[in-house]
Scaffold this motif. Structure first.
Motif, short mmCIF file in Angstrom:
data_model
loop_
_atom_site.label_atom_id
_atom_site.label_comp_id
_atom_site.label_asym_id
_atom_site.label_seq_id
_atom_site.Cartn_x
_atom_site.Cartn_y
_atom_site.Cartn_z
N ILE A 228 7.56 35.07 20.14
CA ILE A 228 7.71 36.49 20.41
C ILE A 228 6.90 37.25 19.36
CG2 ILE A 228 9.35 38.40 20.64
CD1 ILE A 228 11.53 36.26 21.15
N ASN A 229 5.90 38.02 19.83
CA ASN A 229 5.01 38.78 18.92
C ASN A 229 4.41 37.87 17.84
OD1 ASN A 229 5.60 41.16 20.32
ND2 ASN A 229 7.40 41.55 19.04
N ASP A 230 3.90 36.74 18.31
CA ASP A 230 3.24 35.76 17.42
C ASP A 230 4.18 35.12 16.40
OD1 ASP A 230 0.77 36.15 18.65
OD2 ASP A 230 0.33 37.87 17.36
N VAL A 231 5.48 35.30 16.58
CA VAL A 231 6.45 34.66 15.69
C VAL A 231 7.21 33.59 16.47
CG1 VAL A 231 8.49 34.99 14.23
CG2 VAL A 231 6.70 36.75 14.31
N ASP A 232 7.25 32.39 15.92
CA ASP A 232 7.98 31.31 16.58
C ASP A 232 9.48 31.45 16.31
OD1 ASP A 232 5.73 30.14 17.62
OD2 ASP A 232 5.42 28.81 15.90
N HIS A 233 10.26 31.56 17.38
CA HIS A 233 11.72 31.63 17.27
C HIS A 233 12.29 30.28 17.71
CE1 HIS A 233 12.23 36.08 16.71
NE2 HIS A 233 10.97 36.02 17.12
N VAL A 234 13.17 29.72 16.90
CA VAL A 234 13.76 28.41 17.17
C VAL A 234 15.27 28.56 17.19
CG1 VAL A 234 13.99 26.03 16.36
CG2 VAL A 234 11.84 27.27 15.99
N TRP A 235 15.90 28.07 18.27
CA TRP A 235 17.35 28.20 18.40
C TRP A 235 18.02 26.83 18.39
CZ3 TRP A 235 14.15 31.59 21.14
CH2 TRP A 235 14.38 32.96 20.92
N PRO A 236 19.25 26.76 17.89
CA PRO A 236 20.00 25.51 17.95
C PRO A 236 20.25 25.08 19.40
CG PRO A 236 21.03 27.03 16.40
CD PRO A 236 19.98 27.81 17.14
N VAL A 237 20.24 23.77 19.62
CA VAL A 237 20.69 23.20 20.90
C VAL A 237 22.16 22.85 20.72
CG1 VAL A 237 20.32 21.42 22.63
CG2 VAL A 237 18.38 22.26 21.28
N ASN A 238 23.03 23.53 21.47
CA ASN A 238 24.47 23.45 21.21
C ASN A 238 25.21 22.42 22.04
OD1 ASN A 238 24.33 25.71 19.45
ND2 ASN A 238 24.37 27.09 21.21
N SER A 239 24.65 22.05 23.21
CA SER A 239 25.39 21.17 24.11
C SER A 239 24.44 20.43 25.03
CB SER A 239 26.39 22.00 24.94
OG SER A 239 27.22 21.18 25.72
N LEU A 240 24.83 19.20 25.39
CA LEU A 240 24.08 18.36 26.31
C LEU A 240 25.05 17.78 27.33
CD1 LEU A 240 22.09 16.35 23.60
CD2 LEU A 240 21.13 18.16 25.04
N ALA A 241 24.57 17.58 28.56
CA ALA A 241 25.42 16.98 29.60
C ALA A 241 24.55 16.22 30.58
CB ALA A 241 26.21 18.06 30.33
N PHE A 242 24.90 14.97 30.85
CA PHE A 242 24.16 14.15 31.83
C PHE A 242 24.78 14.31 33.21
CE2 PHE A 242 22.45 12.18 28.08
CZ PHE A 242 21.19 11.74 28.47
N HIS A 243 23.89 14.37 34.22
CA HIS A 243 24.35 14.44 35.60
C HIS A 243 24.93 13.09 36.01
CE1 HIS A 243 24.23 14.86 40.00
NE2 HIS A 243 24.32 16.16 39.75
N PRO A 244 26.14 13.07 36.62
CA PRO A 244 26.80 11.79 36.89
C PRO A 244 26.13 10.93 37.95
CG PRO A 244 28.03 13.60 37.88
CD PRO A 244 26.96 14.22 37.04
#
Length: 331
Positions: A228-244
């Motif tokens: 965003i506006n030449d600035v890299d924004h990095v967010w935590p990955v909070n959750s994962l789920a596999f399709h059954p």
């Protein structure tokens, strides 16, 4: 944001959501635990909160055992059994610190809990007591189970893989291939391995088989990032789920997005429309027809961000072919 494809559950928690978990047998039943000290039990198709259970402090984790029984634990250190048909809860016992993870082993009919007190405990619900206590080298952050493989994510980026039939020592000890703190963990639906995620927007895909040819398949990738506006924004990955069914997986981040990934082809298949806040927890139901999405402010931006945060929401999204890999067949 309610439509035929997605609807919002009524009576959501009042504070941040810690976990959403579907029943392993009834695709319409959902448990939601929260920092508001409650666990709520929903019928997602009827959009009805069937009952609510109270803890004495924030609830960090919950799980089902069967259609009428659930479990929960959190900062009050107690492990509670939730009788969903009679709306009664009983305390099975205590840890010495917060209960951070619960999984149900259908192979052994045992509840397994992990805690910041650095122990894993097994519980026999009929005896209402802990039957095994296993000391660990670090605080336990997350656990997941597939068949007899119990994956335990701890502080210091440490991972232990246990065979629950022999808890004397871990079958494998690994250090996370991600450089920062583990934030999410989920086992593959086919039982071959697991995915883990970290606070700096990365996911690793790992396999149980220790042979060199299988270990060559493991990899990590960047996600939940934006320039965003030449600035890299990095967010935590909070959750994962596999399709059954398809064994593809979903990831949820503090950027308010949920993405679907084909980990074999190493590509993103879909990103859903952005939600109003961070997404701390997601879960597929037992048939893979719905994805529950817990949306709430999760304090990444401290108190200041909390002042303007919207009330938490739980969305139920109908899942279609966007989670199905190309050329997929049951064989």
């Amino acid at each position: 944001m309610s439509s035929a494809e997605q609807w919002e559950l009524s009576s959501p928690p009042f504070d941040s959501i810690s976990a959403v978990r579907f029943s392993p047998t009834n695709p319409d039943q959902l448990l939601v635990s929260s920092w508001d000290t409650t666990v709520r039990f929903y019928d997602v198709v009827k959009n009805e909160q069937k009952c609510k259970f109270d803890h004495r402090a924030a609830v960090l984790s919950c799980c089902f055992a069967e259609e009428t029984k659930g479990y929960s634990g959190g900062l009050d250190t107690s492990v509670r059994q939730l009788q969903l048909d009679t709306e009664k809860s009983t305390v099975l016992g205590q840890h010495d610190n917060a209960v951070s993870g619960l999984v149900w082993s259908k192979n052994t009919n045992a509840l397994i809990t992990g805690s910041w007190d650095r122990t894993i405990r097994f519980w026999d619900p009929r005896a209402a007591k802990s039957t095994q206590v296993h000391d660990q080298p670090e605080r336990i952050y997350f656990m997941d189970i597939t068949d007899n493989n119990l994956v335990v994510a701890m502080a210091s980026r440490l991972f232990y893989i246990f065979d629950i039939r022999n808890m004397g020592s871990p079958g494998q000890q690994r250090e996370s291939s991600l450089k920062f703190m583990t934030r999410a963990l989920a086992c593959m639906a086919d039982g071959q391995g697991y995915a883990a995620a970290s606070v700096e927007g990365r996911i690793s895909v790992e396999y149980f088989d220790p042979s060199p040819e299988v270990q060559e398949k493991k990899y990590a990738f960047k996600c939940h990032r934006q320039t965003i506006n030449d600035v890299d924004h990095v967010w935590p990955v909070n959750s994962l789920a596999f399709h059954p069914v398809y064994n593809t997986f979903a990831s949820a981040g503090s950027d308010g997005t949920v993405s679907i990934w084909d980990h074999k082809l190493k590509k993103r298949m879909r990103q859903y429309q952005k939600y109003h806040s961070a997404v701390p927890s997601i879960a597929f139901n037992s048939t893979g027809s719905y994805l529950a999405v817990g949306v709430s402010y999760n304090w990444d931006e401290g108190e200041e961000g909390g002042r303007n945060a919207e009330r938490p929401s739980v969305f139920i999204r109908k899942v279609g072919d966007e989670v199905k890999p190309k050329g997929w067949s049951k064989s």
